[in-house]
Design a protein around this motif. Structure first.
Motif, PDB file in Angstrom:
ATOM      1  N   UNK A 227       0.854  -1.189   0.000  1.00  0.00           N
ATOM      2  CA  UNK A 227       0.000   0.000   0.000  1.00  0.00           C
ATOM      3  C   UNK A 227       0.890   1.239   0.000  1.00  0.00           C
ATOM      4  N   UNK A 228       0.288   2.370  -0.346  1.00  0.00           N
ATOM      5  CA  UNK A 228       1.063   3.605  -0.454  1.00  0.00           C
ATOM      6  C   UNK A 228       0.508   4.679   0.469  1.00  0.00           C
ATOM      7  N   UNK A 229       1.414   5.440   1.053  1.00  0.00           N
ATOM      8  CA  UNK A 229       1.075   6.618   1.848  1.00  0.00           C
ATOM      9  C   UNK A 229       1.740   7.818   1.198  1.00  0.00           C
ATOM     10  N   UNK A 230       1.000   8.886   1.073  1.00  0.00           N
ATOM     11  CA  UNK A 230       1.561  10.118   0.515  1.00  0.00           C
ATOM     12  C   UNK A 230       1.678  11.145   1.629  1.00  0.00           C
ATOM     13  N   UNK A 231       2.873  11.643   1.813  1.00  0.00           N
ATOM     14  CA  UNK A 231       3.147  12.687   2.799  1.00  0.00           C
ATOM     15  C   UNK A 231       3.366  13.974   2.030  1.00  0.00           C
ATOM     16  N   UNK A 232       2.639  15.015   2.434  1.00  0.00           N
ATOM     17  CA  UNK A 232       2.721  16.281   1.707  1.00  0.00           C
ATOM     18  C   UNK A 232       2.797  17.460   2.654  1.00  0.00           C
ATOM     19  N   UNK A 233       3.448  18.492   2.161  1.00  0.00           N
ATOM     20  CA  UNK A 233       3.446  19.793   2.823  1.00  0.00           C
ATOM     21  C   UNK A 233       2.497  20.669   2.023  1.00  0.00           C
ATOM     22  N   UNK A 234       1.546  21.282   2.717  1.00  0.00           N
ATOM     23  CA  UNK A 234       0.609  22.166   2.024  1.00  0.00           C
ATOM     24  C   UNK A 234       1.125  23.598   2.087  1.00  0.00           C
ATOM     25  N   UNK A 235       0.658  24.403   1.138  1.00  0.00           N
ATOM     26  CA  UNK A 235       1.028  25.819   1.152  1.00  0.00           C
ATOM     27  C   UNK A 235       0.302  26.488   2.309  1.00  0.00           C
ATOM     28  N   UNK A 236       0.765  27.655   2.691  1.00  0.00           N
ATOM     29  CA  UNK A 236       0.181  28.389   3.820  1.00  0.00           C
ATOM     30  C   UNK A 236      -1.331  28.521   3.690  1.00  0.00           C
ATOM     31  N   UNK A 237      -2.011  28.422   4.797  1.00  0.00           N
ATOM     32  CA  UNK A 237      -3.452  28.698   4.922  1.00  0.00           C
ATOM     33  C   UNK A 237      -4.328  27.877   3.980  1.00  0.00           C
ATOM     34  N   UNK A 238      -3.947  26.618   3.741  1.00  0.00           N
ATOM     35  CA  UNK A 238      -4.810  25.748   2.947  1.00  0.00           C
ATOM     36  C   UNK A 238      -5.148  24.510   3.745  1.00  0.00           C
ATOM     37  N   UNK A 239      -6.290  23.971   3.465  1.00  0.00           N
ATOM     38  CA  UNK A 239      -6.739  22.716   4.054  1.00  0.00           C
ATOM     39  C   UNK A 239      -7.470  21.967   2.939  1.00  0.00           C
ATOM     40  N   UNK A 240      -6.696  21.439   1.958  1.00  0.00           N
ATOM     41  CA  UNK A 240      -7.307  20.874   0.760  1.00  0.00           C
ATOM     42  C   UNK A 240      -8.073  19.583   1.032  1.00  0.00           C
ATOM     43  N   UNK A 241      -8.998  19.250   0.145  1.00  0.00           N
ATOM     44  CA  UNK A 241      -9.733  17.989   0.292  1.00  0.00           C
ATOM     45  C   UNK A 241      -8.770  16.806   0.168  1.00  0.00           C
ATOM     46  N   UNK A 242      -8.978  15.799   0.970  1.00  0.00           N
ATOM     47  CA  UNK A 242      -8.144  14.617   0.907  1.00  0.00           C
ATOM     48  C   UNK A 242      -6.840  14.714   1.662  1.00  0.00           C
ATOM     49  N   UNK A 243      -6.613  15.814   2.369  1.00  0.00           N
ATOM     50  CA  UNK A 243      -5.385  15.991   3.145  1.00  0.00           C
ATOM     51  C   UNK A 243      -5.743  16.006   4.620  1.00  0.00           C
ATOM     52  N   UNK A 244      -4.965  15.255   5.431  1.00  0.00           N
ATOM     53  CA  UNK A 244      -5.176  15.227   6.881  1.00  0.00           C
ATOM     54  C   UNK A 244      -3.883  15.643   7.569  1.00  0.00           C
ATOM     55  N   UNK A 245      -3.983  16.687   8.368  1.00  0.00           N
ATOM     56  CA  UNK A 245      -2.816  17.215   9.068  1.00  0.00           C
ATOM     57  C   UNK A 245      -2.270  16.206  10.062  1.00  0.00           C
ATOM     58  N   UNK A 246      -0.955  16.067  10.074  1.00  0.00           N
ATOM     59  CA  UNK A 246      -0.256  15.288  11.100  1.00  0.00           C
ATOM     60  C   UNK A 246       0.386  16.242  12.107  1.00  0.00           C
ATOM     61  N   UNK A 247       1.100  17.248  11.580  1.00  0.00           N
ATOM     62  CA  UNK A 247       1.692  18.305  12.412  1.00  0.00           C
ATOM     63  C   UNK A 247       2.048  19.456  11.494  1.00  0.00           C
ATOM     64  N   UNK A 248       1.841  20.654  11.980  1.00  0.00           N
ATOM     65  CA  UNK A 248       2.158  21.833  11.177  1.00  0.00           C
ATOM     66  C   UNK A 248       1.496  21.784   9.815  1.00  0.00           C
ATOM     67  N   UNK A 249       2.294  21.974   8.775  1.00  0.00           N
ATOM     68  CA  UNK A 249       1.777  21.922   7.407  1.00  0.00           C
ATOM     69  C   UNK A 249       2.054  20.579   6.743  1.00  0.00           C
ATOM     70  N   UNK A 250       2.499  19.593   7.518  1.00  0.00           N
ATOM     71  CA  UNK A 250       2.783  18.247   7.012  1.00  0.00           C
ATOM     72  C   UNK A 250       1.595  17.342   7.324  1.00  0.00           C
TER      73      UNK A 250
END
Length: 185
Positions: free
Chosen positions: A77-100
């Protein structure tokens, strides 16, 4: 027992942890609480391009554009780790810490366009049951250090173990010069 969270920290394998798959590994802890811990090995690039396994996401990942071996658990299975740009909370993204955070790879990539600053995809993960990680740390298997974003998304994962150790301000920095084979020293 209440565990102080290590979420967002790095686990750096000590020289005592000399067995694959964790020898000289650097793990980003994405979740840590009383129930256990979950992380991904961030310094094990695979020889498999993302466009070969998840072509829809190939333009979203950072260089080197390959899948990373996240750990020995769930490697199918695959996990995608992403950093989001400032002040965004896009669909399909779940915060772990900070913007990661984690990206749901079932969400169409177009819904995250412009929201993802950087991303890596990992095959599998590293996981610990309640108290297991704390025991391994106490036994001297792991150093726990602060993470920086470049640890996850840097362009030279092969040298990450040494670089993370080298930037520490205590005796740990000396271990960056620890030989690959101490018997040859």
């Amino acid at each position: 027992m209440t565990v102080s969270t290590l979420t967002g920290s790095l686990l750096v394998a000590t020289p005592l942890l000399d067995e694959p798959p964790f020898r000289r590994s650097v793990i980003l802890l994405l979740d840590h609480d009383d129930d256990g811990a979950l992380g991904v090995v961030v310094n094990r690039a695979a020889d498999l391009a993302v466009n070969q396994v998840l072509p829809d996401w190939s333009t979203a990942v950072d260089e080197p554009g390959v899948l990373f071996m996240g750990g020995p658990v769930g490697t199918d299975s695959a996990l995608a780790v992403a950093e989001v740009v400032e002040a965004t909370d896009p669909p399909g993204w779940r915060e772990c810490f900070g913007r990661i955070g984690l990206v749901d790879l079932d969400v169409p990539p177009v819904l995250l366009e412009g929201a993802i600053a950087r991303m890596r995809i990992f095959a599998g993960y590293a996981g610990w049951s309640s108290g297991q990680l704390e025991g391994e740390i106490a036994e001297g298997a792991w150093y726990v250090v602060e993470s920086v974003t470049e640890d996850v998304f840097g362009d030279d994962p092969d040298t990450l173990w040494r670089r993370v150790l080298r930037r520490q301000s205590d005796q740990m920095a000396y271990l960056a010069t620890y030989p690959d084979d101490p018997t040859m020293n």
